[in-house]
Design an enzyme around this catalytic site. Structure first.
Site, PDB file in Angstrom:
ATOM      1  N   SER A 583       0.835  -1.195   0.000  1.00  0.00           N
ATOM      2  CA  SER A 583       0.000   0.000   0.000  1.00  0.00           C
ATOM      3  C   SER A 583       0.869   1.244   0.000  1.00  0.00           C
ATOM      4  O   SER A 583       2.006   1.230   0.505  1.00  0.00           O
ATOM      5  CB  SER A 583      -0.913   0.023   1.232  1.00  0.00           C
ATOM      6  N   TYR A 596      -2.718  -0.166  10.789  1.00  0.00           N
ATOM      7  CA  TYR A 596      -2.696  -0.551   9.375  1.00  0.00           C
ATOM      8  C   TYR A 596      -1.417  -0.070   8.693  1.00  0.00           C
ATOM      9  O   TYR A 596      -0.730  -0.832   7.994  1.00  0.00           O
ATOM     10  CB  TYR A 596      -3.922   0.026   8.675  1.00  0.00           C
TER      11      TYR A 596
END
Length: 706
Positions: A583, A596
């Site tokens: 990501s 996260y």
């Protein structure tokens, strides 16, 4: 003996009078109907094998006169799925006139090109080598099939005498000869010498049957095959145990699967010395009866008889000298046993080629085996793709059936090596191979994409299948996996993928997924770690449960899936790819994202560490960094989307536009964009690249790696 419709035991009577009545008067439509029925019963013919024809009157496009035309299954294709576009249509008179220019058996291959001068329908399929076999017989409807029961008699040492006795002279016999123009002349000669016969048995090859109508041909075929089957059934085990009786016992079913899954990647690696092969495994009862028998050592080296069989299975199988319960955990020790066996097989095949080749023979092909037998466990097959490997296994089961039948009524005879070579390296077969489409970029590759039942993972799976790979589709959500299974099944053929339940936090399910890959396809080449979840909370609201879940799925999941995939790749020793979907958040600090974001950072650095370690195994590890891929993503359902929207002071509905506007390219990122990136790093052009990060985020400057 007359076999009535209700008497059929070994073949399926599928004729529907109502359906046939709808086609009445259209002989070509009835030919297609009959062909599809015959192809639907694998006891009558095998996949891609056999051909059928009809003759009917049609208007000549130039003279306007009625002329006789033959429609016959063209080159390639399968009877079970045959459509009119798969037929070749030729003028019968012109086909017959080719006899006037035929220069003899040494020149018969040149006749194939002359078939083109007989074409009636210029848009029809190219005529096959079997065209004259149909054209020189006078019957309106003809079936040429390869039923195991008939070939068992045709391949028996006393096959000619058995045929004469079994059918009271109503079935003719033509000795083995390579298919072609001259064989067509021999069929006509057999008919002329035996007027009134209902069919012809081709030695070691197959069966010709016919009728004046589509139905008469169909029922004639069924009756002849049924009678052959009854005859064989009466002889199985009558005078001696089948295949000389059982020499060894099979492992239990679960143990067979476990052994096969452990060994398949090793075999695949050895079979892929020239190019990547895809595998198939079967422990069908018919296979086990043969491979566990006393006669295996005598019959297996003999090879197959029917050309349809050995064109797909090679001249003979490789029989492994491994104990069924062999400890396969020491891969180096197992390879030390198997490598000499493979070398011996390659040497045998090379000697076969060198001793049989002609001055104009094509170059020797891959010398690795196609069929590999593991007594007590099962049979492996390896070829360029899953369908070809599976069909090769099916054809070898056909060969087993033939050997079983021939041994029951007489003794089995295979084709002489030179005759087999003349078929395998036939220039016409070579030309057919050369006309096949070039392999796609991922042909021969096997991929496992975690979380591939939806979103990014599903898009990657779709892209990989489109580019020629086979894929293990998986998910931890059973309902979502079932929906994906339905979608892939309706979009692709069943040989393109397999499904597996996979929760990446479960060591047992990880191992099971890779075992499924090994049993279904032979191993693994590409692992894409895509499974994920997101939790967006301020520091004060983050719980230990949130933290553990993020790290268990994203970091530990990526590590242990990679670990299991690498173990398979090392068994194969042909390299591989690991692609980690990380990501933009691995590089960018944002609010409400501690768990996260830090897990994604761990994924990214873990990728670098793995790349550094796995280079010597030719296993490349690369990263794709997406951002804001909202479409069809479970991550963006519910709390995560709400959390991100709250963090940026916007509504959930405004998120796609918000993310697009903050990028340099002002683009919305779709799952297909990530799939394209994964293909870019696995498709062959970047085989010397590892440890890279490929951003697919529309351009987020603060996420640039350098």
């Amino acid at each position: 003996m007359t076999v009535r419709i209700t008497d059929f035991k070994y073949v399926s009577y599928l004729w529907d009078e109502a359906k046939a009545a709808e086609l009445a008067g259209d002989e070509v439509a009835l030919l297609i109907y009959r062909s599809n029925l015959l192809g639907a019963d694998l006891r009558l013919t095998n996949y891609g094998g056999g051909n059928t024809s009809c003759k009917a009157m049609a208007r000549h496009p130039l003279t306007g006169k009625e002329t006789e035309v033959m429609w016959v299954k063209g080159s390639g294709g399968d009877l079970g799925t045959l459509k009119q576009s798969g037929l070749a249509a030729l003028y019968v008179d012109e086909l017959q006139s080719l006899k006037n220019v035929y220069r003899g058996i040494d020149h018969e291959d040149e006749m194939v090109e002359l078939f083109n001068h007989c074409i009636y329908d210029l848009n029809s399929k190219a005529p096959s080598i079997d065209t004259p076999l149909h054209g020189f017989l006078p019957f309106k409807h003809i079936d040429h099939l390869h039923p195991d029961a008939a070939i068992a008699i045709a391949a028996a040492k006393d096959g000619k005498a058995i045929t004469a006795e079994l059918f009271n002279g109503s079935i003719g016999w033509v000795d083995w000869q390579k298919p072609g123009f001259d064989l067509g002349l021999q069929l006509r000669q057999c008919l002329d010498e035996n007027p009134g016969i209902r069919g012809i048995m081709l030695g070691s090859h197959g069966l010709f049957t016919w009728g004046d109508t589509a139905y008469e041909s169909y029922i004639n075929t069924l009756e002849v095959v049924e009678r052959c089957s009854l005859y064989l059934a009466d002889h199985y085990g009558k005078d001696a145990p089948v295949f000389g009786g059982q020499k060894i016992e099979s492992l239990e079913a679960e143990a067979r699967k476990a052994q096969a899954a452990a060994l398949a990647p090793v075999l695949r690696g050895l079979c892929s010395s020239k190019k990547h092969m895809v595998g198939h495994f079967t422990d069908d009862a018919r296979v086990l009866e043969f491979i566990n028998s006393n006669d295996l050592s005598r019959l297996a080296p003999m090879g197959t008889s029917c050309p349809d069989h050995f064109l797909r299975t090679k001249i003979s199988p490789l029989v492994l000298q491994l104990d069924p319960a062999e400890d396969l955990s020491d891969v180096a020790a197992i390879k030390s046993k198997l490598i000499p066996e493979f070398e011996a097989y390659r040497a045998m095949y090379t000697a076969y080629y060198e001793s049989c080749k002609h001055a104009n023979s094509p170059a020797i092909r891959d010398t690795n085996p196609v069929i590999i037998i593991y007594p007590g466990v099962g049979m492996f097959s390896f070829s360029k793709d899953k369908q070809t490997a599976r069909v090769a296994a099916e054809f070898y089961i056909n060969a087993i059936n033939v050997m079983k039948g021939a041994e029951a009524v007489s003794s089995y005879t295979s084709l002489p090596r030179q005759e087999a070579f003349n078929i395998e390296y036939w220039l016409l077969e070579e030309a057919k191979l050369q006309r096949m489409p070039k392999p796609k970029a991922l042909s021969g590759k096997i991929a496992l994409i975690t979380g591939s039942a939806g979103g990014i993972g599903k898009a990657i799976a779709k892209k990989f299948i489109d580019e020629g790979a086979v894929v293990v589709v998986n998910d931890n959500d059973g309902n979502r996996l079932a929906e994906a299974d339905h979608w892939f099944n309706t979009t692709y053929n069943a040989d393109s993928y397999v499904t597996a339940p996979l929760d990446v936090t479960s060591a047992a399910q990880i191992q099971s997924a890779f075992d499924i890959a090994a049993l279904s396809f032979g191993g693994i080449d590409i692992v894409v770690n895509c499974a994920g979840l997101s939790i967006s909370k301020p520091i004060a609201e983050h719980t230990e449960k949130d933290w553990d879940l993020l790290y268990d799925v994203l970091v530990k999941g990526q590590f242990f899936v990679t670990q299991a995939g690498v173990a398979v790749m090392r068994k194969q020793n042909i390299g591989g790819d690991v692609v980690n979907i990380v990501s933009k958040n691995a590089l960018v600090s944002g609010p409400n994202n501690a768990g996260y974001g830090s897990a994604k950072a761990a994924q990214l650095h873990l990728s670098r560490l793995n790349a550094a370690e796995l280079g010597e195994d030719r296993i490349r590890v690369n990263v794709v960094n997406p951002d804001a891929v909202i479409s069809d993503s479970k991550i963006w359902e519910g709390a995560w989307a709400e959390g991100r929207a709250k963090a940026y002071g916007i509504t959930v509905a405004e998120l796609p536009a918000f993310y697009a506007k903050r990028t340099l390219l002002n683009e919305v990122i779709l799952p297909e964009d990530i799939a394209n990136a994964c293909f870019a790093v696995t498709g062959g052009l970047l085989n010397k690249s590892t440890g890279n990060v490929l951003n697919v985020d529309g351009g987020v400057a603060i996420a640039f790696v350098r």
